[in-house]
Design an enzyme around this catalytic site. Sequence first.
Site, PDB file in Angstrom:
ATOM      1  N   ILE A  54      30.605  55.359  47.283  1.00 14.77           N
ATOM      2  CA  ILE A  54      31.596  56.069  46.454  1.00 14.77           C
ATOM      3  C   ILE A  54      30.967  56.589  45.156  1.00 14.77           C
ATOM      4  O   ILE A  54      31.500  57.495  44.531  1.00 14.77           O
ATOM      5  CB  ILE A  54      32.848  55.199  46.130  1.00 14.77           C
ATOM      6  CG1 ILE A  54      32.445  53.812  45.618  1.00 14.77           C
ATOM      7  CG2 ILE A  54      33.793  55.132  47.316  1.00 14.77           C
ATOM      8  CD1 ILE A  54      33.597  53.017  45.025  1.00 14.77           C
ATOM      9  N   TYR A 142      34.701  41.296  37.325  1.00 14.64           N
ATOM     10  CA  TYR A 142      35.554  41.949  38.344  1.00 14.64           C
ATOM     11  C   TYR A 142      36.918  42.303  37.747  1.00 14.64           C
ATOM     12  O   TYR A 142      37.393  43.437  37.886  1.00 14.64           O
ATOM     13  CB  TYR A 142      35.691  40.986  39.536  1.00 14.64           C
ATOM     14  CG  TYR A 142      36.683  41.409  40.603  1.00 14.64           C
ATOM     15  CD1 TYR A 142      36.457  42.526  41.398  1.00 14.64           C
ATOM     16  CD2 TYR A 142      37.836  40.646  40.834  1.00 14.64           C
ATOM     17  CE1 TYR A 142      37.365  42.886  42.393  1.00 14.64           C
ATOM     18  CE2 TYR A 142      38.743  41.005  41.830  1.00 14.64           C
ATOM     19  CZ  TYR A 142      38.501  42.127  42.598  1.00 14.64           C
ATOM     20  OH  TYR A 142      39.405  42.486  43.572  1.00 14.64           O
ATOM     21  N   LYS A 146      38.331  46.073  36.952  1.00  7.64           N
ATOM     22  CA  LYS A 146      39.541  46.604  37.597  1.00  7.64           C
ATOM     23  C   LYS A 146      40.554  47.064  36.546  1.00  7.64           C
ATOM     24  O   LYS A 146      41.224  48.082  36.719  1.00  7.64           O
ATOM     25  CB  LYS A 146      40.163  45.543  38.508  1.00  7.64           C
ATOM     26  CG  LYS A 146      39.427  45.347  39.826  1.00  7.64           C
ATOM     27  CD  LYS A 146      39.811  46.433  40.850  1.00  7.64           C
ATOM     28  CE  LYS A 146      39.223  46.145  42.207  1.00  7.64           C
ATOM     29  NZ  LYS A 146      39.622  47.111  43.235  1.00  7.64           N
ATOM     30  N   ARG A 209      47.594  29.347  43.796  1.00  4.13           N
ATOM     31  CA  ARG A 209      47.329  30.753  44.110  1.00  4.13           C
ATOM     32  C   ARG A 209      48.505  31.341  44.890  1.00  4.13           C
ATOM     33  O   ARG A 209      49.256  30.634  45.532  1.00  4.13           O
ATOM     34  CB  ARG A 209      46.096  30.886  45.004  1.00  4.13           C
ATOM     35  CG  ARG A 209      44.800  30.583  44.335  1.00  4.13           C
ATOM     36  CD  ARG A 209      44.342  31.760  43.493  1.00  4.13           C
ATOM     37  NE  ARG A 209      42.988  31.557  43.024  1.00  4.13           N
ATOM     38  CZ  ARG A 209      42.649  30.700  42.080  1.00  4.13           C
ATOM     39  NH1 ARG A 209      43.567  29.976  41.497  1.00  4.13           N
ATOM     40  NH2 ARG A 209      41.405  30.568  41.699  1.00  4.13           N
ATOM     41  N   GLU A 269      36.636  31.717  37.322  1.00  3.29           N
ATOM     42  CA  GLU A 269      37.706  31.479  38.305  1.00  3.29           C
ATOM     43  C   GLU A 269      39.010  31.221  37.567  1.00  3.29           C
ATOM     44  O   GLU A 269      39.073  30.364  36.673  1.00  3.29           O
ATOM     45  CB  GLU A 269      37.390  30.228  39.130  1.00  3.29           C
ATOM     46  CG  GLU A 269      36.340  30.428  40.178  1.00  3.29           C
ATOM     47  CD  GLU A 269      36.898  30.948  41.490  1.00  3.29           C
ATOM     48  OE1 GLU A 269      38.063  30.656  41.800  1.00  3.29           O
ATOM     49  OE2 GLU A 269      36.162  31.651  42.186  1.00  3.29           O
TER      50      GLU A 269
END
Length: 308
Positions: A54, A142, A146, A209, A269
């Site tokens: 991409i 990450y 985003k 989660r 995390e």
Amino acid sequence: MKKRALVTGGAGFVGSYLVEALLSKGYQVIVVDNLSTGRRENIPDACRFYQIDIESPKLLQLFAKEKPNIVWHLAALTDTSVSLESILHDLEINLLGTLNTLKAASQIKCEKFIFTSTAAVYGDTPKLPISENSALNPISPYGVGKLTCENYVRMFCDFYGIKYTILRYGNIYGPRQYQKGGSGAIPIFIKKMLSGETPFLFGDGNQIRDYVYVDDVVEATLKAINKGDSKIINIGTTKGISTRRLYKLIATLLDFKASPKLIAGRSGEIVNSVLASNLAKKELKWRPKTDIKDGLDKTVKWWKGIKH
Ligand SMILES: NC(=O)c1ccc[n+]([C@@H]2O[C@H](COP(=O)([O-])OP(=O)(O)OC[C@H]3O[C@@H](n4cnc5c(N)ncnc54)[C@H](O)[C@@H]3O)[C@@H](O)[C@H]2O)c1
């Protein structure tokens, strides 16, 4: 004439389901994927497939040739631990790749751009479930990447008059989710238990989660074709499950008796994450349908039938 749908990351886990759904709805589907984690066998023959990055300038030529009406941008480096080990690699794919995709989409003024973001943009939030108005404090490259992409999507699309929707997914699971690196508790647990190995849990295993089944996610992602314009929408179940409980459910399905090993938690995390889905209900007329036990059952059956 058939509408043209372009899916970046269409050879991946979520993308491959989206591609199948778009074909069944009569779209002409164009897939862009470099097959870094995606698989060639995931792409149906009815698609036009371009194996390119991409970030590549070739993407602009491809968009100019194919002129997609709707673009779903899913291609990404999705492993949080890899993003921590290699921040620049994450930035190159997730940020520069998204900018290049936006540039290509704006050059042809596509009708709609749908961006797949993540609950990782919120970071650790004391109040659950997390609504779209909650504070944004990502704790991994990450998540930061985003979130930055979300802003670029809004800015580019507003500037060029392109409709857009940003979807913040919870933890997606289901068949076809292969284990990649250290991410994805469900495929890791199933794969290890099937080979007789005892999986480990990070910290005390009480992290919560939001696991949302892939068919439900794809249904929401399709609804964004003509709903949710200019909105950022969570795609989750509003129900949390602890990693320890998840382990037990999978162990029961596989008749695996050993208790989990506990090891120190990882940095980057998130501890607890559950997404409120009121906005998805209102804007997309969507609600998750799959119960975690049914979803896990389908996932375990799939794993039992494949070579791994
Ligand atoms: N799976 C989840 O739990 C989850 C949760 C939140 C958000 N998301 C987002 O959903 C999207 C899809 O995730 P997934 O789980 O299907 O991941 P995946 O790794 O299975 O799919 C990503 C696809 O992108 C392709 N790709 C990666 N880098 C590329 C590049 N530079 N150029 C072209 N193609 C490239 C890969 O080959 C793969 O096919 C991602 O944007 C991810 O961030 C996923």
